[in-house]
Design a protein around this motif. Structure first.
Motif, PDB file in Angstrom:
ATOM      1  N   ASP A  79       0.819  -1.214   0.000  1.00 47.67           N
ATOM      2  CA  ASP A  79       0.000   0.000   0.000  1.00 47.67           C
ATOM      3  C   ASP A  79       0.858   1.273   0.000  1.00 47.67           C
ATOM      4  O   ASP A  79       0.859   2.038   0.974  1.00 47.67           O
ATOM      5  CB  ASP A  79      -0.930   0.005   1.215  1.00 47.67           C
ATOM      6  CG  ASP A  79      -1.925   1.163   1.173  1.00 47.67           C
ATOM      7  OD1 ASP A  79      -2.134   1.722   0.085  1.00 47.67           O
ATOM      8  OD2 ASP A  79      -2.449   1.530   2.242  1.00 47.67           O
ATOM      9  N   ASP A  81       0.443   4.052  -1.240  1.00 43.31           N
ATOM     10  CA  ASP A  81      -0.297   5.307  -1.146  1.00 43.31           C
ATOM     11  C   ASP A  81      -0.737   5.609   0.283  1.00 43.31           C
ATOM     12  O   ASP A  81      -1.161   6.723   0.595  1.00 43.31           O
ATOM     13  CB  ASP A  81      -1.529   5.267  -2.048  1.00 43.31           C
ATOM     14  CG  ASP A  81      -1.157   5.226  -3.526  1.00 43.31           C
ATOM     15  OD1 ASP A  81      -0.057   5.710  -3.856  1.00 43.31           O
ATOM     16  OD2 ASP A  81      -1.956   4.707  -4.322  1.00 43.31           O
ATOM     17  N   GLY A  82      -0.656   4.628   1.171  1.00 46.79           N
ATOM     18  CA  GLY A  82      -1.078   4.816   2.547  1.00 46.79           C
ATOM     19  C   GLY A  82       0.085   5.185   3.445  1.00 46.79           C
ATOM     20  O   GLY A  82       1.169   5.579   2.987  1.00 46.79           O
ATOM     21  N   ALA A  83      -0.141   5.051   4.745  1.00 48.09           N
ATOM     22  CA  ALA A  83       0.914   5.361   5.710  1.00 48.09           C
ATOM     23  C   ALA A  83       2.046   4.350   5.584  1.00 48.09           C
ATOM     24  O   ALA A  83       1.814   3.168   5.302  1.00 48.09           O
ATOM     25  CB  ALA A  83       0.351   5.335   7.130  1.00 48.09           C
ATOM     26  N   SER A  84       3.275   4.817   5.787  1.00 50.18           N
ATOM     27  CA  SER A  84       4.423   3.920   5.713  1.00 50.18           C
ATOM     28  C   SER A  84       4.451   3.010   6.936  1.00 50.18           C
ATOM     29  O   SER A  84       3.742   3.233   7.929  1.00 50.18           O
ATOM     30  CB  SER A  84       5.720   4.729   5.658  1.00 50.18           C
ATOM     31  OG  SER A  84       5.940   5.391   6.891  1.00 50.18           O
ATOM     32  N   ARG A  88       2.942   3.746  10.611  1.00 44.53           N
ATOM     33  CA  ARG A  88       1.971   2.859  11.269  1.00 44.53           C
ATOM     34  C   ARG A  88       2.495   2.414  12.629  1.00 44.53           C
ATOM     35  O   ARG A  88       1.751   2.375  13.618  1.00 44.53           O
ATOM     36  CB  ARG A  88       1.679   1.644  10.389  1.00 44.53           C
ATOM     37  CG  ARG A  88       0.948   1.961   9.091  1.00 44.53           C
ATOM     38  CD  ARG A  88       0.389   0.711   8.453  1.00 44.53           C
ATOM     39  NE  ARG A  88       1.436  -0.260   8.114  1.00 44.53           N
ATOM     40  CZ  ARG A  88       2.093  -0.285   6.975  1.00 44.53           C
ATOM     41  NH1 ARG A  88       1.836   0.620   6.050  1.00 44.53           N
ATOM     42  NH2 ARG A  88       3.010  -1.202   6.736  1.00 44.53           N
TER      43      ARG A  88
END
Length: 355
Positions: A79, A81-84, A88
């Motif tokens: 993912d 495009d989301g938080a690394s 997280r």
């Protein structure tokens, strides 16, 4: 004034560095770039758990938007495009810290690990990597802080120990053996403790120097002698304050240190903080005069690269100016970020050290 020409961007060198970091699956590279795989049309984070692709099939991009413009689609596993992963984990650590601090009595670490979606072993490892402390050590530091806060507000030693969550007085005394002031004295605003302090003029305004029987416990800078003294008297309202010739020499040594911060400082220090804070303060004393280190570099040296904010807070909590040289820590690109005693003083100290 002639400005030096900015060096041209060497894409081949950049891609070579990206490939090396990708091969090593460096977690800190997740914010630096993404890579696309031509054979699949997918772009990923450097830390993606998927199999390492062949070099000739890899294209590197500065960010996800650039990869999408080139026609690649996001990987469903990592993912991008989301938080690394680091972001997280930082969020999970923040959640765990809140649960630990709000627990009544000893926290149920297994339950906290489950609430973070992890095994206890994985949770323990992640927490220590982020804070440089185990969950148990962090809770011990919280208990110590709570007890000292209660003592400072005038609570009895027995009440402070019980309220902080210590199972027995012996556990408490083991945890505060390095205080420099006896717990009972702290509960009475320093009553019974011999703390010498004075305020002297220096080129940066005024400097307050205080010492217990163990060593120098405070070096504070300020604009007014009265304000510095008043704040110290408030914190140690009932301490026995004294001045003598030997301490006058120590004050002279501190003033000399302020004027020449690159000089060696041999006087003993009475350092008081959490385990993490004291670790950071020891590392600060290892930074050579004339050199600086960013908060991120200091966090990495402490073994907790994701705990940059905690490192900054530890620097801000340092009460022994110059001798514990938190002024040698700067922001990214060498910017002079906040300093407990004023950014102007930080700049002056660094200039005196030849930076």
């Amino acid at each position: 004034m002639t400005l030096a020409a900015r060096p041209a961007f060497d894409r081949a060198l950049w891609e070579s560095d990206c490939w090396a970091r990708l091969e090593q699956r460096q977690a800190d590279a997740d914010r630096a770039f993404v890579y696309g795989v031509v054979s699949t049309g997918i772009y990923c984070r450097p830390g993606c758990p998927s199999r390492l692709p062949r070099r000739e099939n890899v294209r590197f991009f500065a960010d996800a938007a650039a990869a999408r413009r080139a026609g690649f689609r996001a990987c469903l596993r990592c993912d991008p495009d989301g938080a690394s992963r680091a972001e997280r984990e930082a969020a999970l650590v923040a959640k765990a810290v809140a649960l630990i601090e709000s627990a009544e009595g000893r926290p149920a670490f297994d339950a906290i690990a489950r609430s973070c979606g992890m095994s206890r072993h994985h949770f323990h490892r992640m927490f220590k990597a982020a804070t440089s402390m185990t969950p148990g050590s962090y809770f011990a530091a919280i208990k110590k802080r709570r007890a000292l806060d209660s003592l400072g507000q005038g609570e009895s030693v027995t009440t402070a120990i019980a309220a902080a969550g210590y199972g027995s007085p012996s556990r408490f005394y083991e945890g505060v053996a390095d205080l420099g002031a006896r717990p009972r004295a702290l509960s009475r605003g320093g009553a019974g403790e011999h703390i010498r302090f004075t305020v002297a003029a220096c080129s940066l305004g005024f400097v307050l120097v205080a010492a217990t029987q163990k060593g120098i416990c405070a070096i504070e800078l300020g604009d007014g002698a009265d304000a510095l003294a008043a704040d110290f008297r408030r914190r140690f309202a009932r301490a026995c304050l004294a001045e003598d010739a030997a301490f006058s020499q120590a004050v002279a040594d501190v003033v000399t240190l302020v004027e020449e911060p690159s000089r060696a400082f041999a006087l003993p220090l009475d350092v008081r903080g959490t385990v993490f804070q004291e670790k950071i303060w020891r590392l600060l004393r290892e930074i050579p005069p004339g050199e600086t280190m960013t908060y991120g570099e200091l966090a990495a040296k402490a073994g907790c690269p994701s705990a940059v904010r905690a490192v900054a807070r530890a620097c801000a909590s340092n009460a022994i100016a110059v001798a514990i040289p938190c002024h040698r820590v700067v922001g990214k690109g060498g910017t002079l970020t906040g300093y407990r005693w004023g950014v102007e003083r930080k700049a002056a100290l660094l200039k005196r050290e030849g930076r």
